[in-house]
Enzyme design. Structure first.
Site, PDB file in Angstrom:
ATOM      1  N   ILE A 154     -30.417  -2.239 -28.859  1.00  0.00           N
ATOM      2  CA  ILE A 154     -30.985  -0.907 -28.631  1.00  0.00           C
ATOM      3  C   ILE A 154     -31.550  -0.348 -29.930  1.00  0.00           C
ATOM      4  O   ILE A 154     -32.654   0.218 -29.946  1.00  0.00           O
ATOM      5  CB  ILE A 154     -29.926   0.036 -28.038  1.00  0.00           C
ATOM      6  CG1 ILE A 154     -29.469  -0.469 -26.671  1.00  0.00           C
ATOM      7  CG2 ILE A 154     -30.475   1.461 -27.916  1.00  0.00           C
ATOM      8  CD1 ILE A 154     -28.307   0.303 -26.064  1.00  0.00           C
ATOM      9  N   SER A 232     -25.625   7.102 -27.752  1.00  0.00           N
ATOM     10  CA  SER A 232     -24.685   5.988 -27.694  1.00  0.00           C
ATOM     11  C   SER A 232     -23.361   6.408 -27.069  1.00  0.00           C
ATOM     12  O   SER A 232     -23.148   6.206 -25.880  1.00  0.00           O
ATOM     13  CB  SER A 232     -24.466   5.409 -29.095  1.00  0.00           C
ATOM     14  OG  SER A 232     -23.660   4.261 -29.054  1.00  0.00           O
ATOM     15  N   ARG A 233     -22.466   6.981 -27.853  1.00  0.00           N
ATOM     16  CA  ARG A 233     -21.181   7.453 -27.362  1.00  0.00           C
ATOM     17  C   ARG A 233     -20.867   8.791 -28.009  1.00  0.00           C
ATOM     18  O   ARG A 233     -21.077   8.987 -29.213  1.00  0.00           O
ATOM     19  CB  ARG A 233     -20.063   6.452 -27.672  1.00  0.00           C
ATOM     20  CG  ARG A 233     -20.083   5.204 -26.794  1.00  0.00           C
ATOM     21  CD  ARG A 233     -19.709   5.534 -25.352  1.00  0.00           C
ATOM     22  NE  ARG A 233     -19.681   4.360 -24.486  1.00  0.00           N
ATOM     23  CZ  ARG A 233     -20.700   3.937 -23.753  1.00  0.00           C
ATOM     24  NH1 ARG A 233     -21.859   4.580 -23.818  1.00  0.00           N
ATOM     25  NH2 ARG A 233     -20.586   2.883 -22.953  1.00  0.00           N
ATOM     26  N   ASP A 257     -27.393  12.891 -25.682  1.00  0.00           N
ATOM     27  CA  ASP A 257     -27.272  12.422 -24.312  1.00  0.00           C
ATOM     28  C   ASP A 257     -25.817  12.154 -23.960  1.00  0.00           C
ATOM     29  O   ASP A 257     -25.503  11.870 -22.807  1.00  0.00           O
ATOM     30  CB  ASP A 257     -28.090  11.133 -24.111  1.00  0.00           C
ATOM     31  CG  ASP A 257     -28.087  10.674 -22.664  1.00  0.00           C
ATOM     32  OD1 ASP A 257     -28.455  11.485 -21.795  1.00  0.00           O
ATOM     33  OD2 ASP A 257     -27.701   9.515 -22.396  1.00  0.00           O
ATOM     34  N   GLU A 262     -17.125  14.639 -22.474  1.00  0.00           N
ATOM     35  CA  GLU A 262     -18.002  14.731 -21.303  1.00  0.00           C
ATOM     36  C   GLU A 262     -17.309  14.374 -19.991  1.00  0.00           C
ATOM     37  O   GLU A 262     -17.757  14.793 -18.921  1.00  0.00           O
ATOM     38  CB  GLU A 262     -19.220  13.833 -21.479  1.00  0.00           C
ATOM     39  CG  GLU A 262     -18.923  12.350 -21.455  1.00  0.00           C
ATOM     40  CD  GLU A 262     -20.171  11.506 -21.680  1.00  0.00           C
ATOM     41  OE1 GLU A 262     -20.450  10.659 -20.817  1.00  0.00           O
ATOM     42  OE2 GLU A 262     -20.857  11.703 -22.700  1.00  0.00           O
ATOM     43  N   HIS A 294     -25.880  12.139 -20.105  1.00  0.00           N
ATOM     44  CA  HIS A 294     -25.620  10.688 -20.174  1.00  0.00           C
ATOM     45  C   HIS A 294     -26.575   9.942 -19.240  1.00  0.00           C
ATOM     46  O   HIS A 294     -26.165   9.106 -18.429  1.00  0.00           O
ATOM     47  CB  HIS A 294     -24.169  10.395 -19.798  1.00  0.00           C
ATOM     48  CG  HIS A 294     -23.652   9.124 -20.416  1.00  0.00           C
ATOM     49  ND1 HIS A 294     -22.397   9.000 -20.947  1.00  0.00           N
ATOM     50  CD2 HIS A 294     -24.231   7.916 -20.587  1.00  0.00           C
ATOM     51  CE1 HIS A 294     -22.220   7.772 -21.407  1.00  0.00           C
ATOM     52  NE2 HIS A 294     -23.333   7.094 -21.207  1.00  0.00           N
ATOM     53  N   GLN A 295     -27.872  10.194 -19.408  1.00  0.00           N
ATOM     54  CA  GLN A 295     -28.858   9.612 -18.513  1.00  0.00           C
ATOM     55  C   GLN A 295     -29.769   8.607 -19.206  1.00  0.00           C
ATOM     56  O   GLN A 295     -30.723   8.105 -18.584  1.00  0.00           O
ATOM     57  CB  GLN A 295     -29.721  10.723 -17.892  1.00  0.00           C
ATOM     58  CG  GLN A 295     -30.672  11.411 -18.879  1.00  0.00           C
ATOM     59  CD  GLN A 295     -31.493  12.504 -18.231  1.00  0.00           C
ATOM     60  OE1 GLN A 295     -30.983  13.582 -17.966  1.00  0.00           O
ATOM     61  NE2 GLN A 295     -32.757  12.239 -17.966  1.00  0.00           N
ATOM     62  N   ALA A 296     -29.491   8.263 -20.453  1.00  0.00           N
ATOM     63  CA  ALA A 296     -30.377   7.357 -21.174  1.00  0.00           C
ATOM     64  C   ALA A 296     -30.523   6.021 -20.461  1.00  0.00           C
ATOM     65  O   ALA A 296     -31.598   5.411 -20.478  1.00  0.00           O
ATOM     66  CB  ALA A 296     -29.868   7.148 -22.600  1.00  0.00           C
TER      67      ALA A 296
END
Length: 330
Positions: A154, A232-233, A257, A262, A294-296
């Site tokens: 990535i 990422s996280r 993201d 979350e 969190h939609q990447a």
């Protein structure tokens, strides 16, 4: 085999159902897998979990007690799964080892461009027929110094896009990626990257060594007008420290993201009851911050690859094979 899939998104459901038709019996739930919802899986030998599942020892024990034998997680990360507990309970655990790196890298750049050019504010104004340019001044990406923290698949995709913009590339990772070096990336120590980069994007996994990699000290090292992107996280960034940095008037843009707390919030509708997380509530109020849920990974290509891998994981288990994605047994 009978499969119960938790945390299935509306756009994901038809793709899952199509993939499993004629192979296994599938039931989809929108609720996430945790210790409270685990009993719903009673009688299902296979459960499929989403990235926000809470697979601690108690949840796993309840799944095992209900007859579950396989957990097929529809994500790459597995820091939410107690693998030791799963092994003791005799559970098989599989994940998705990889999917389209372009999906995540492109979304990271979408966040970077959105915060740099103030697109969210501009869009809201336009809906109210306010077409002023006040407060919308951005910067050219061309000529920026871009720091890529984590230069795996990535990170490499992100770097290739950055190269196309005409940027100077800095990288930090435990191993160098020759493909990134061919783009002109110079590997540096983390402190140097933080101090020099105009735009920083995070692409490392969440491990004990990377938890709060971007903490108060790291944020202090960054330029006052730097842009920070995390796709990422969530646990890579100390969110409370980030709020204090923004309150001090530093950082010209932040694109997130992911968020470290979350679970139980992202992928849900909280528009009526609101949220009790004061840090997240504060983050979304800053005009230079854009938060997505969190939609990447959420493209047709990537989701399709995730589902294909999940089907293979179930088929491998049914055939008594250990696949490339098997985490437990080890």
């Amino acid at each position: 085999m009978e499969i119960l899939a938790y945390g299935v998104q509306a756009d994901e459901r038809p793709l899952l159902e199509e993939a499993f038709t004629g192979r296994h019996e599938l039931r989809c739930l929108s609720v996430f897998l945790n210790r409270d919802t685990a009993p719903l899986a009673a009688g299902h030998p296979v459960v499929s979990s989403s990235v926000n599942a809470e697979l601690d020892a108690e949840t796993l024990a309840r799944l095992a007690a209900g007859g579950t034998k396989l957990i097929a997680q529809r994500s790459t990360g597995f820091n939410n799964i107690d693998l030791d507990a799963a092994e003791k309970l005799g559970l098989t655990v599989a994940r998705v080892s990889h999917y389209s790196p372009y999906a995540v890298a492109e979304h990271a750049w979408a966040l970077a461009l959105a915060v740099n050019r103030r697109l969210t504010r501009a869009a809201y104004r336009s809906r109210e027929f306010d077409f002023r340019l006040d407060g919308l001044l951005g910067r050219d990406i061309h000529g920026m110094t871009v720091g890529v923290i984590g230069t795996g698949k990535i990170g490499e995709c992100f770097a290739r896009i950055a190269h196309g913009f005409g940027t100077e590339l800095l990288g930090w990772d435990i191993e160098r990626n020759p493909a990134c070096e061919e783009l002109g990336m110079a590997y540096t120590e983390l402190d140097e990257l933080l101090a020099r980069a105009d735009l920083i994007s995070l692409h490392v996994p969440l491990l004990p060594a990377t938890h709060h990699l971007i903490d108060a000290r790291a944020l202090d090292r960054m330029k006052d007008d730097a842009i920070l992107v995390n796709s990422s996280r969530g646990g890579l960034v100390d969110s409370a420290a980030l709020v204090e940095t923004l309150r001090a008037g530093r950082l010209s843009g932040v694109g997130l993201d992911v968020y470290e707390e979350e679970t139980g919030v992202f992928f849900t509708d909280r528009s009526i009851q609101g949220i009790s997380d004061d840090v997240l509530a504060r983050l979304v109020t800053f005009p230079q911050v854009v938060v997505t849920s969190h939609q990447a990974y959420f493209t047709r290509t990537a989701v399709g690859q995730i589902i294909e891998a999940t089907v293979r994981n179930v088929d491998d288990f049914a055939a008594g094979r250990r696949g490339e994605n098997t985490l437990v047994p080890r």
